[in-house]
Design a protein around this motif. Sequence first.
Motif, short mmCIF file in Angstrom:
data_model
loop_
_atom_site.label_atom_id
_atom_site.label_comp_id
_atom_site.label_asym_id
_atom_site.label_seq_id
_atom_site.Cartn_x
_atom_site.Cartn_y
_atom_site.Cartn_z
N UNK A 103 -4.82 -12.06 -5.31
CA UNK A 103 -5.34 -10.71 -5.54
C UNK A 103 -5.66 -10.47 -7.01
N UNK A 104 -4.88 -11.04 -7.89
CA UNK A 104 -5.22 -10.93 -9.32
C UNK A 104 -6.57 -11.57 -9.60
N UNK A 136 -6.15 -7.39 -12.16
CA UNK A 136 -4.71 -7.12 -12.28
C UNK A 136 -4.32 -5.67 -12.07
N UNK A 137 -5.29 -4.71 -12.13
CA UNK A 137 -4.94 -3.30 -12.03
C UNK A 137 -5.33 -2.67 -10.70
N UNK A 138 -5.85 -3.46 -9.79
CA UNK A 138 -6.21 -2.92 -8.46
C UNK A 138 -4.94 -2.52 -7.71
N UNK A 139 -5.04 -1.46 -6.90
CA UNK A 139 -3.87 -0.97 -6.17
C UNK A 139 -3.28 -2.04 -5.27
N UNK A 140 -4.12 -2.85 -4.64
CA UNK A 140 -3.61 -3.90 -3.76
C UNK A 140 -2.91 -5.00 -4.56
N UNK A 141 -3.40 -5.28 -5.76
CA UNK A 141 -2.73 -6.26 -6.62
C UNK A 141 -1.36 -5.74 -7.04
N UNK A 142 -1.28 -4.47 -7.39
CA UNK A 142 0.00 -3.87 -7.77
C UNK A 142 0.98 -3.86 -6.60
N UNK A 143 0.45 -3.63 -5.39
CA UNK A 143 1.32 -3.68 -4.20
C UNK A 143 1.88 -5.09 -4.00
N UNK A 144 1.04 -6.09 -4.23
CA UNK A 144 1.51 -7.47 -4.10
C UNK A 144 2.56 -7.80 -5.16
N UNK A 145 2.38 -7.27 -6.36
CA UNK A 145 3.38 -7.48 -7.42
C UNK A 145 4.70 -6.83 -7.04
N UNK A 146 4.62 -5.67 -6.41
CA UNK A 146 5.82 -4.98 -5.95
C UNK A 146 6.59 -5.82 -4.94
N UNK A 147 5.88 -6.38 -3.97
CA UNK A 147 6.52 -7.25 -2.97
C UNK A 147 7.13 -8.49 -3.63
N UNK A 148 6.42 -9.03 -4.58
CA UNK A 148 6.92 -10.22 -5.29
C UNK A 148 8.22 -9.90 -6.04
N UNK A 149 8.27 -8.75 -6.69
CA UNK A 149 9.48 -8.36 -7.43
C UNK A 149 10.66 -8.16 -6.49
N UNK A 202 -2.91 4.07 -13.68
CA UNK A 202 -4.18 3.91 -12.95
C UNK A 202 -4.24 4.64 -11.62
N UNK A 203 -3.10 5.10 -11.09
CA UNK A 203 -3.08 5.71 -9.76
C UNK A 203 -2.48 7.11 -9.83
N UNK A 204 -2.70 7.87 -8.79
CA UNK A 204 -2.12 9.22 -8.74
C UNK A 204 -0.61 9.14 -8.55
N UNK A 205 0.09 10.22 -8.91
CA UNK A 205 1.55 10.21 -8.87
C UNK A 205 2.08 9.99 -7.46
N UNK A 206 1.35 10.49 -6.45
CA UNK A 206 1.83 10.37 -5.07
C UNK A 206 1.25 9.16 -4.35
N UNK A 207 0.55 8.31 -5.06
CA UNK A 207 0.01 7.10 -4.41
C UNK A 207 1.18 6.24 -3.89
N UNK A 208 1.07 5.71 -2.68
CA UNK A 208 2.17 4.91 -2.13
C UNK A 208 2.61 3.76 -3.04
N UNK A 209 1.67 3.16 -3.74
CA UNK A 209 2.03 2.04 -4.62
C UNK A 209 2.90 2.50 -5.78
N UNK A 210 2.63 3.70 -6.30
CA UNK A 210 3.47 4.24 -7.38
C UNK A 210 4.88 4.49 -6.87
N UNK A 211 4.98 5.09 -5.69
CA UNK A 211 6.30 5.42 -5.14
C UNK A 211 7.09 4.15 -4.83
N UNK A 212 6.43 3.16 -4.27
CA UNK A 212 7.13 1.90 -3.98
C UNK A 212 7.52 1.17 -5.26
#
Length: 520
Positions: free
Chosen positions: A179-180, A185-198, A224-234
């Motif tokens: 995804x990177x 590196x700043x796409x929401x899906x890339x950040x979600x993948x980084x979250x899973x990796x962590x 890069x995302x809104x405060x309530x975006x699922x990726x931010x919360x996760x």
Amino acid sequence: PPGPLDRLARFTRRHRTAVIATGAAFAILVAATAVSTSLAVRATRAEKAAEAEARTSKALADFLRRDLLQQASPGEEPDRDVKLHTILDRAATKLDTRFVDAPLIEADVREVVADVYDSLGDYAAAHRHAVRVLALRRQHQGPDHLDTITATLNVALVLTDQGKHADAEPIFAQVLAARQRLLGPEHADTLAAANHRALNLRALNRIPEADTLQTATLAVARRTLSATHPTVIRALTTLARIRHIQTRFPEAEVLLREAADLQTKSLGPEHLETLTTRNDLAVILRDLGKIDEAVAQYEAILALRRRVLSPDHPHIFISLGNLGGAYKAQSRFAEAAAAQSAALELGRRLLSPAHPRVLTTLTNLADTLSQQQKFDEASALQREALALYTQHSGPDNPQTQRVREKLADIQIRAGRPAEAEPVLREALALRLKSAPASWQTAFARLMLGHAISRQGRHAEAEPLLLAGYADLLRADEPVTPARRRVATESKEFLVELYTAWLQPDAAKLWREKPVVFPAR
């Protein structure tokens, strides 16, 4: 005579305005042609995409109507009591032949089926369908298609649900790298993948790597995302879980309260993700010593989960186990044993007897029964856990060693220290081999000294207890609540030793001695 270029130059000078107008018109014509061509291509692609989505929607509707709903009444009379899991099993058997000429539609349908199996807690079935989806997408869309990358991620997530974190680790790494490369590196899906990796790195106890990755991920997500975006919360909840492992409990509490507030606003108070975050917050409250508040949270979460989920959902199993542990911390042992017994029965049915969460519940119940002085029942459960850990994780696994020590603790409490001594000698030998400088190794030495002391061999026990206590305080590891509890208990071993050895001054000294860990 002038050549063609000279004649063109003279003509251009004489008719400058006309030439410029003609050039502009020609440029506009070219641009318009390019734009119209581009729009036509986009329209064709959009039309094809719409057709593909329509075919998929129709396939899903047919699957729902013919293969799912009709399975509820396989005979002449409707089977009104049939369970969703049974319906899904019956329908899934037809997937191998239903979409032979439409493999991507089969992949879409199987993806839905895998998600439903996962939500029902049938992780083996979910994994089977997720693997088939990945094979179909690789074959017909290629390894670098975004749908293929998502299918790869889904396989890793199901492995995680099964507790197979080591198997999932290279897959999470592969998805993040893909995804990177494909999205940036700043796409929401890339950040979600980084979250899973962590999260995976945390499960593998690779905490510094997890911390570095997730701190950066949250910073980018906030920017890069809104405060309530699922990726931010996760990202908030994942970093909080890492802070928990690091015993940075106040920071974890702040992160989880922020995440829970955002989820309550965006998803609602009864959404599964909101309840999961509240559950994580209750864990932090417990470790901060706010036991009453943690128990209130656990009880409320269990009630809500029972209202919105089926009685056999894995989240009910998790809630029961957590509530049982909190009751035990309040010395409400009968209620703790009831909750843990219910969790164990449910976990064995939903997952497997050897699933890590089920084994943790098994050992926790054994410890609760030991607190109630039900030593025979506690020993039987702890022996069962030891056999399963040894079989599936190996005798040198840290958790296997911990269960071996817990079994010895029960034997000592039951007044059978001679039985505990060989168990503890084996446990200490294994810990010295795998992690000689850890505080768990120090505690194994203390437990062995305690067992020897209980047999009246005080001179032999004293050096073990003194060395073990010093190493327990000195070990260069986080000072967790468990380590503090063990240190207090170990000090009592020394008080008991000197009291039984008729050395009251030494006993008084140790009784009044504070437990102080060196500054790190």
